[in-house]
Design a protein around this motif. Structure first.
Motif, PDB file in Angstrom:
ATOM      1  N   VAL A   1      -8.734  28.260  24.917  1.00  0.00           N
ATOM      2  CA  VAL A   1      -8.917  28.845  23.756  1.00  0.00           C
ATOM      3  C   VAL A   1      -8.193  27.938  22.558  1.00  0.00           C
ATOM      4  CG1 VAL A   1      -8.237  30.946  22.362  1.00  0.00           C
ATOM      5  CG2 VAL A   1      -8.882  31.077  24.702  1.00  0.00           C
ATOM      6  N   GLN A   2      -8.880  27.971  21.485  1.00  0.00           N
ATOM      7  CA  GLN A   2      -8.301  27.348  20.117  1.00  0.00           C
ATOM      8  C   GLN A   2      -8.467  27.996  19.073  1.00  0.00           C
ATOM      9  OE1 GLN A   2      -9.382  23.283  19.207  1.00  0.00           O
ATOM     10  NE2 GLN A   2      -8.317  23.153  17.600  1.00  0.00           N
ATOM     11  N   VAL A   3      -7.196  28.676  18.439  1.00  0.00           N
ATOM     12  CA  VAL A   3      -7.253  29.569  17.254  1.00  0.00           C
ATOM     13  C   VAL A   3      -7.247  28.609  15.930  1.00  0.00           C
ATOM     14  CG1 VAL A   3      -5.996  31.499  16.343  1.00  0.00           C
ATOM     15  CG2 VAL A   3      -6.422  31.384  18.624  1.00  0.00           C
ATOM     16  N   HIS A   4      -8.189  28.851  15.222  1.00  0.00           N
ATOM     17  CA  HIS A   4      -8.266  28.093  13.831  1.00  0.00           C
ATOM     18  C   HIS A   4      -7.822  29.501  12.860  1.00  0.00           C
ATOM     19  CE1 HIS A   4     -10.636  25.069  15.636  1.00  0.00           C
ATOM     20  NE2 HIS A   4     -11.011  25.864  16.166  1.00  0.00           N
TER      21      HIS A   4
ATOM     22  N   PHE B   1     -17.899  30.675  19.820  1.00  0.00           N
ATOM     23  CA  PHE B   1     -17.063  31.076  18.423  1.00  0.00           C
ATOM     24  C   PHE B   1     -16.858  32.354  18.450  1.00  0.00           C
ATOM     25  CE2 PHE B   1     -19.018  27.103  15.603  1.00  0.00           C
ATOM     26  CZ  PHE B   1     -18.345  26.111  16.567  1.00  0.00           C
ATOM     27  N   ASP B   2     -15.874  32.867  17.921  1.00  0.00           N
ATOM     28  CA  ASP B   2     -15.219  34.134  17.714  1.00  0.00           C
ATOM     29  C   ASP B   2     -15.015  34.165  16.345  1.00  0.00           C
ATOM     30  OD1 ASP B   2     -14.671  36.741  17.520  1.00  0.00           O
ATOM     31  OD2 ASP B   2     -12.863  36.643  18.976  1.00  0.00           O
ATOM     32  N   ILE B   3     -15.649  34.661  15.292  1.00  0.00           N
ATOM     33  CA  ILE B   3     -15.490  34.736  13.785  1.00  0.00           C
ATOM     34  C   ILE B   3     -15.072  36.056  13.388  1.00  0.00           C
ATOM     35  CG2 ILE B   3     -16.407  34.249  11.565  1.00  0.00           C
ATOM     36  CD1 ILE B   3     -18.436  32.358  12.849  1.00  0.00           C
ATOM     37  N   GLY B   4     -13.631  36.063  13.208  1.00  0.00           N
ATOM     38  CA  GLY B   4     -13.223  37.615  12.922  1.00  0.00           C
ATOM     39  C   GLY B   4     -12.384  38.060  13.993  1.00  0.00           C
ATOM     40  N   GLY B   5     -11.169  37.225  14.542  1.00  0.00           N
ATOM     41  CA  GLY B   5     -10.533  37.617  16.085  1.00  0.00           C
ATOM     42  C   GLY B   5      -9.971  38.943  15.929  1.00  0.00           C
ATOM     43  N   HIS B   6      -9.328  39.380  14.880  1.00  0.00           N
ATOM     44  CA  HIS B   6      -8.736  40.543  14.939  1.00  0.00           C
ATOM     45  C   HIS B   6      -7.469  40.638  15.992  1.00  0.00           C
ATOM     46  CE1 HIS B   6      -8.289  45.102  14.940  1.00  0.00           C
ATOM     47  NE2 HIS B   6      -7.452  44.708  13.896  1.00  0.00           N
ATOM     48  N   TYR B   7      -7.549  41.543  16.939  1.00  0.00           N
ATOM     49  CA  TYR B   7      -6.452  41.458  18.006  1.00  0.00           C
ATOM     50  C   TYR B   7      -6.814  40.419  19.291  1.00  0.00           C
ATOM     51  CZ  TYR B   7      -4.760  45.833  15.993  1.00  0.00           C
ATOM     52  OH  TYR B   7      -3.951  46.718  15.095  1.00  0.00           O
ATOM     53  N   GLY B   8      -8.143  39.946  19.385  1.00  0.00           N
ATOM     54  CA  GLY B   8      -8.294  39.092  20.326  1.00  0.00           C
ATOM     55  C   GLY B   8      -9.061  39.778  21.504  1.00  0.00           C
ATOM     56  N   CYS B   9      -9.606  40.946  21.525  1.00  0.00           N
ATOM     57  CA  CYS B   9     -10.593  41.626  22.439  1.00  0.00           C
ATOM     58  C   CYS B   9     -11.654  40.470  22.866  1.00  0.00           C
ATOM     59  CB  CYS B   9     -10.822  42.753  22.072  1.00  0.00           C
ATOM     60  SG  CYS B   9     -11.947  43.685  23.376  1.00  0.00           S
ATOM     61  N   TYR B  10     -12.302  39.893  21.655  1.00  0.00           N
ATOM     62  CA  TYR B  10     -13.687  39.219  22.233  1.00  0.00           C
ATOM     63  C   TYR B  10     -13.259  37.773  22.481  1.00  0.00           C
ATOM     64  CZ  TYR B  10     -17.195  42.507  20.771  1.00  0.00           C
ATOM     65  OH  TYR B  10     -18.150  43.527  20.957  1.00  0.00           O
ATOM     66  N   THR B  11     -12.023  37.428  21.805  1.00  0.00           N
ATOM     67  CA  THR B  11     -11.618  36.034  22.347  1.00  0.00           C
ATOM     68  C   THR B  11     -11.176  35.896  23.826  1.00  0.00           C
ATOM     69  OG1 THR B  11     -10.805  35.272  19.993  1.00  0.00           O
ATOM     70  CG2 THR B  11      -9.912  34.258  21.942  1.00  0.00           C
ATOM     71  N   LEU B  12     -10.681  36.990  24.150  1.00  0.00           N
ATOM     72  CA  LEU B  12     -10.126  36.985  25.598  1.00  0.00           C
ATOM     73  C   LEU B  12     -11.241  37.184  26.819  1.00  0.00           C
ATOM     74  CD1 LEU B  12      -6.835  39.015  25.059  1.00  0.00           C
ATOM     75  CD2 LEU B  12      -7.153  36.570  25.659  1.00  0.00           C
TER      76      LEU B  12
ATOM     77  N   VAL C   1      -6.113  36.065   8.823  1.00  0.00           N
ATOM     78  CA  VAL C   1      -4.915  36.923   8.782  1.00  0.00           C
ATOM     79  C   VAL C   1      -3.730  36.055   9.762  1.00  0.00           C
ATOM     80  CG1 VAL C   1      -3.677  39.103   9.038  1.00  0.00           C
ATOM     81  CG2 VAL C   1      -6.302  38.923   8.200  1.00  0.00           C
ATOM     82  N   PRO C   2      -2.787  35.699   8.901  1.00  0.00           N
ATOM     83  CA  PRO C   2      -1.619  34.905   9.907  1.00  0.00           C
ATOM     84  C   PRO C   2      -1.113  35.824  11.163  1.00  0.00           C
ATOM     85  CG  PRO C   2      -1.051  34.679   7.638  1.00  0.00           C
ATOM     86  CD  PRO C   2      -2.233  35.675   7.847  1.00  0.00           C
ATOM     87  N   ALA C   3      -0.842  36.969  10.926  1.00  0.00           N
ATOM     88  CA  ALA C   3      -0.274  37.939  12.107  1.00  0.00           C
ATOM     89  C   ALA C   3      -1.218  37.979  13.308  1.00  0.00           C
ATOM     90  CB  ALA C   3       0.140  39.268  11.632  1.00  0.00           C
ATOM     91  N   HIS C   4      -2.693  38.225  12.889  1.00  0.00           N
ATOM     92  CA  HIS C   4      -3.611  38.392  13.774  1.00  0.00           C
ATOM     93  C   HIS C   4      -3.876  37.022  14.651  1.00  0.00           C
ATOM     94  CE1 HIS C   4      -4.224  42.070  12.527  1.00  0.00           C
ATOM     95  NE2 HIS C   4      -5.411  41.772  11.888  1.00  0.00           N
ATOM     96  N   ALA C   5      -3.849  35.734  13.718  1.00  0.00           N
ATOM     97  CA  ALA C   5      -3.949  34.468  14.565  1.00  0.00           C
ATOM     98  C   ALA C   5      -3.005  34.255  15.563  1.00  0.00           C
ATOM     99  CB  ALA C   5      -4.147  33.496  13.448  1.00  0.00           C
TER     100      ALA C   5
END
Length: 323
Positions: free
Chosen positions: A147-150, A100-111, A128-132
């Motif tokens: 990857v699934q973005v919520h 889980f990545d809670i607080g994705g921002h630009y996605g560095c940790y997600t990627l 934040v819609p733009a970040h998601a």
């Protein structure tokens, strides 16, 4: 005597009236003050986002949408952003893990997580819609189909909540926070908050995900002051799977609140840096020797480990809040 009484009443009424007038004037002049401030503040060029390819680190090869010509874009692209912390993550996450990545921002940790858990799953929670949307686009362009973005806020309750965020271009867009938890209490943060916009977002709790998502092995939380609330509303989920938790803490109150929750679940805190403002901490089971060893290897010295004394954990799996 009656005259004195009437004069006293009149004096109090005039005082109250004066306060009401002052309050009304302040409210009426606030937009004017903001307008004057914006006129006097040197204008900054608009921020443009563009595609970058990460060159090094666990996310190497992934594509990410970043603000052009900014220090954070340079750091993420070069693989320098949170370099040591991501090295710890790389040594602890398995290819089959659910993260889980809670607080994705630009996605560095997600990627980064998605590149590591090639046979697992990554669930990113970003209100934040733009970040998601940017993280979704980055995962698609990088062909990271697991990857699934919520687009929700993780919080201590379920339902609609007010989110403050940087809508204006050029603002620090990493500091969005839920009104209910007040954000980060520093002078620099409050300077940024003055220009934030408000919107309503849907909020979820960790425990509300127990029956929807598989057991999680690793979780990163950076929620601008909501960390303790998120953990407190996730006792069942955490107790069930005992994931390793990378939590970004902002201030002593948040640190102590998280410690009170996690120590009862038999967690220890492993400090990943000696910086004083924000404090990234790896929380792992007291029996998790591998976590301590991984941090030692990356830092090159014995890490500071807190709350590592054994105690009988509370049974939250049976007594946690209903969702």
């Amino acid at each position: 005597m009656r005259l004195l009484f009437l004069l006293e009443v009149l004096r109090k009424l005039m005082g109250q009236f004066k306060q009401q007038i002052q309050h009304a004037c302040r409210r009426a002049l606030q937009p004017v003050a903001r307008g004057v401030r914006s006129l006097l503040t040197p204008s900054t060029p608009p921020i443009e986002f563009g595609w970058h390819q990460i060159e090094a680190g666990p996310a190497a090869g992934a594509h990410v949408m970043l603000p052009r010509n900014t220090p954070i874009a340079e750091a993420i692209t070069a693989g320098d952003y949170d370099q040591k912390i991501l090295q710890v993550v790389e040594s602890l996450v398995g290819k089959d893990d659910v993260c889980f990545d809670i607080g994705g921002h630009y996605g560095c940790y997600t990627l980064s997580l998605a590149k590591l858990v090639v046979d697992g799953q990554v669930h990113t929670f970003e209100p934040v819609p733009a970040h998601a949307e940017r993280i979704r686009a980055a995962a698609f362009k990088s062909e990271l189909k697991h990857v699934q973005v919520h687009q929700v806020a993780m919080a201590g309750e379920i339902g609609e909540m007010t989110l403050q965020f940087a809508e204006a271009e050029g603002s620090d867009d990493s500091m969005a926070f839920l009104d209910a938890y007040g954000g980060v209490d520093t002078q620099a943060a409050h300077e940024h908050y003055r220009n934030f916009s408000r919107t309503t977002v849907q909020a979820r709790t960790l425990d509300s995900l127990v029956d929807e998502l598989p057991a999680v092995q690793f979780m990163k939380i950076d929620a601008e002051g909501a960390e303790a609330a998120i953990l407190g509303a996730g006792l069942k989920l955490i107790a069930n799977s005992m994931p390793r938790l990378l939590v970004e803490l902002h201030g002593i109150y948040e640190a102590m609140a998280c410690a009170e929750i996690l120590c009862k679940l038999n967690y220890q805190a492993i400090l990943l840096t000696d910086q004083k403002t924000t404090l990234p901490i790896l929380w792992a089971s007291r029996a998790d020797v591998a976590a301590v060893n991984a941090v030692r290897e990356v830092l090159g010295h014995e890490p500071v480990v807190m709350f590592d004394s054994l105690s009988e954990p509370d049974s939250f799996a049976d007594s946690g809040p209903d969702v």
